[in-house]
Scaffold this active site. Structure first.
Site, PDB file in Angstrom:
ATOM      1  N   ASN A 387      -6.970  -2.101  -4.182  1.00 61.79           N
ATOM      2  CA  ASN A 387      -5.777  -2.701  -4.772  1.00 61.79           C
ATOM      3  C   ASN A 387      -4.744  -1.645  -5.143  1.00 61.79           C
ATOM      4  OD1 ASN A 387      -3.915  -4.275  -6.089  1.00 61.79           O
ATOM      5  ND2 ASN A 387      -5.413  -5.457  -7.238  1.00 61.79           N
ATOM      6  N   ASP A 388      -4.975  -0.940  -6.219  1.00 63.00           N
ATOM      7  CA  ASP A 388      -3.970   0.008  -6.695  1.00 63.00           C
ATOM      8  C   ASP A 388      -3.652   1.110  -5.680  1.00 63.00           C
ATOM      9  OD1 ASP A 388      -3.690  -1.354  -9.083  1.00 63.00           O
ATOM     10  OD2 ASP A 388      -5.302  -0.240 -10.051  1.00 63.00           O
ATOM     11  N   VAL A 389      -4.629   1.485  -4.852  1.00 62.26           N
ATOM     12  CA  VAL A 389      -4.404   2.586  -3.912  1.00 62.26           C
ATOM     13  C   VAL A 389      -3.463   2.212  -2.769  1.00 62.26           C
ATOM     14  CG1 VAL A 389      -6.598   3.726  -4.423  1.00 62.26           C
ATOM     15  CG2 VAL A 389      -6.469   2.111  -2.519  1.00 62.26           C
TER      16      VAL A 389
END
Lengths: 462, 95
Positions: A387-389
């Site tokens: 997700n965040d990456v």
């Protein structure tokens, strides 16, 4: 100590160094681990022979028990649980150094008080502190990783002040130990504080920051061994301990850099908590869904695919069906690769081990810096449990808590499919802008199940 | 311990740390998990200290019991650490 054992320790130290050197090349790595293990065996046998304690039954029994537990766990643990195992073993290493330091203290305080000089006391105190923090810290990390304790940061008011006060109390108790080394009470105070500090410093750190914490605790276990080496005036402990200490520090640095955060920021903990409320007020992202059949068609018509795996892949145990997906794509001569973000998963290199377990060749696993240019000429990017990456907000939105974090440029591909259990936020508590992009499609459901269906569709098409 | 002995130990510490930094920077990210479990096993070198602590005779002393606890823990660390690292590295294949 006689010359023979010193020479044996020297050979062991060289073998440890060689072992790590061989880890520099993937094809030599297994040999490196073996060389290092031989070094350890030499150090153990030399100690047993020199002390003439081969005949002591209790030593044999302890080694047998330890080996049985170690081997059982090492062969039984599933690859998805490696971070838990490393945390647990790390804690054991810390506790072992701690126990050796305490044992040495008792022996000297009872039999040879004069040998408890300043250097010795300092080493014992450091070994208790580092070993104690490593032990309880690793246990908390283990419980968090294993889900026995919530992975959410646990914070309370005055937490940092409490830690500071405990540290000051530790220094004060250390001074008292120096003034009167025979007072066991002061040593007990040191023990209690160091064990408490380990717990208190790890509980405020969230699950996704675990790669940093495990690396740091790994480094601590080496430093604890080092401190024990100073107590026993033993070179091989110092060499081995400092190699491990250095390794942990480097990994910690790499992890922090990959999250664009300072070590202090990670250690203060509570990341994502304040942000979660702020993020909820933002405009809701409108997403487009895609089904299994259409997903299969997109794979079928692509000529290049990049998979971005994340912790969600490990949770869903989806690595094996991803290999089947890869095989289907390779039958169609599709260029199929993996993009690995340094902090994907719960420990450094976590994704690589899982994909290796699924029998995927390691030359398919490309590091972030080497693959980021290629996203813009890729047909299809498949994000599995990450997700965040892949959140472009890290590049575009200075307000975002992850702004400045290096990310995989998945959004630049022609089409992005995100396999996700449901519409949740990343651990940073921010909406992922990517999901609302016109080229992004959401494939909802358990990753393992949906990908199995996609593979089934692809097999029918062939 | 006198000052000259201490200096030798500090020499060893500084040089080994430096060497460690140089070597570990060259380990590819693919191998970071095995590096960690392998170095975990190396930190089990405390086993040598545990053996020395076990050498104490007579079960009445706390020293000996602590040494034996340390020995079991360090052995788990060493044996388990090397075994799981080998298990992982065996899987890294290039086709």
């Amino acid at each position: 100590m006689n010359t023979g054992i010193q020479l044996a320790y020297l050979v062991a130290s060289v073998l440890f160094i060689l072992g790590i050197k061989y880890l520099g090349k993937t094809k030599d790595a297994r040999k490196g681990n073996f060389v290092s293990a031989v070094g350890m065996l030499i150090a153990i046998v030399a100690t047993l022979v020199t002390l003439d304690i081969l005949t002591l039954l209790e030593i044999g029994v302890c080694i047998l028990i330890g080996s049985a537990i170690g081997l059982y766990y090492a062969y039984k643990v599933p690859m998805t649980k490696i971070p838990e195992m490393v945390a647990l073993f790390n804690g054991f290493g810390g506790l072992a150094s701690f126990a050796v330091a305490l044992s040495d203290y008792y022996l000297k305080s009872e039999t040879n008080l004069a040998s408890l000089d300043a250097v010795n006391l300092t080493s014992i105190i450091l070994s208790l502190l580092i070993g104690g923090v490593t032990f309880t810290g690793s246990m908390v990390a283990y419980l968090k990783l294993d889900g026995k304790v919530s992975g959410q940061p646990i914070t309370f008011k005055g937490q940092h002040l409490l830690n500071l006060l405990l540290l000051l109390a530790f220094v004060a108790a250390s001074v008292l130990v120096f003034l009167d080394p025979t007072q066991i009470t002061y040593i007990v105070i040191l023990i209690v504080i160091s064990l408490l500090l380990g717990i208190l410093t790890v509980i405020p750190i969230g699950g996704a920051d675990m790669p940093v914490v495990i690396s740091l605790l790994n480094s601590y276990s080496g430093m604890a061994a080092c401190a024990t080496g100073f107590i026993l005036n033993n070179n091989v402990l110092i060499v081995a301990g400092s190699l491990v200490g250095a390794s942990g520090i480097i990994l910690t640095q790499i992890m922090c850099k990959a999250m664009n955060r300072s070590l202090v920021n990670v250690l203060l903990g509570g990341f994502g908590q304040t942000v979660a409320t702020g993020g909820a007020d933002g405009p809701a992202v409108v997403v487009k869904e895609i089904g299994v059949e259409e997903t299969a068609m997109l794979f079928d018509s692509a000529s290049s695919v990049i998979v971005v795996p994340g912790y969600g892949m490990a949770v869903a145990q989806a690595q094996h069906v991803i290999r089947e997906l890869m095989e289907q794509c390779e039958k169609r001569n599709i260029n199929f690769r993996f993009a690995i973000h340094p902090v994907a998963g719960r420990m450094p290199g976590h994704m690589n081990v899982l994909l290796a377990e699924a029998n995927i060749s390691y030359d398919k696993l490309i590091e972030m810096d080497d693959i980021n240019e290629d996203f813009s000429n890729t047909d299809l990017v498949f994000v599995v449990g990450a997700n965040d990456v892949v959140n472009p907000a890290a590049r575009t939105n200075p307000e975002s808590p992850i702004y400045g974090m290096p990310i995989l440029n998945a959004d630049k591909a022609r089409t992005v499919i995100v396999s996700k259990r449901s519409m949740g936020k990343g651990y940073a508590g921010v909406e992922n802008e990517l999901f609302g992009y016109p080229n992004c499609l959401m494939l909802f459901g358990d990753a393992k199940q949906t990908i199995t269906k996609v593979v089934g569709e692809l097999k029918e098409m062939a | 311990m006198d000052a000259s002995e201490l200096i030798v130990l500090i020499y060893v510490l500084v040089l080994a740390s430096y060497l460690g930094f140089e070597l570990i920077f060259k380990v590819p990210p693919t191998l970071h998990t095995p590096l960690m479990s392998g170095s975990n096993a190396i930190s089990g070198i405390t086993i040598v200290g545990a053996l020395i602590a076990c050498n104490e005779l007579g079960y009445s002393t706390l020293s000996k019991w602590l040494g034996m606890i340390a020995l079991v823990l360090a052995t788990i660390n060493v044996v388990g650490g090397y075994a799981v690292t080998d298990r992982m590295l065996k899987m890294f294949k290039k086709k």
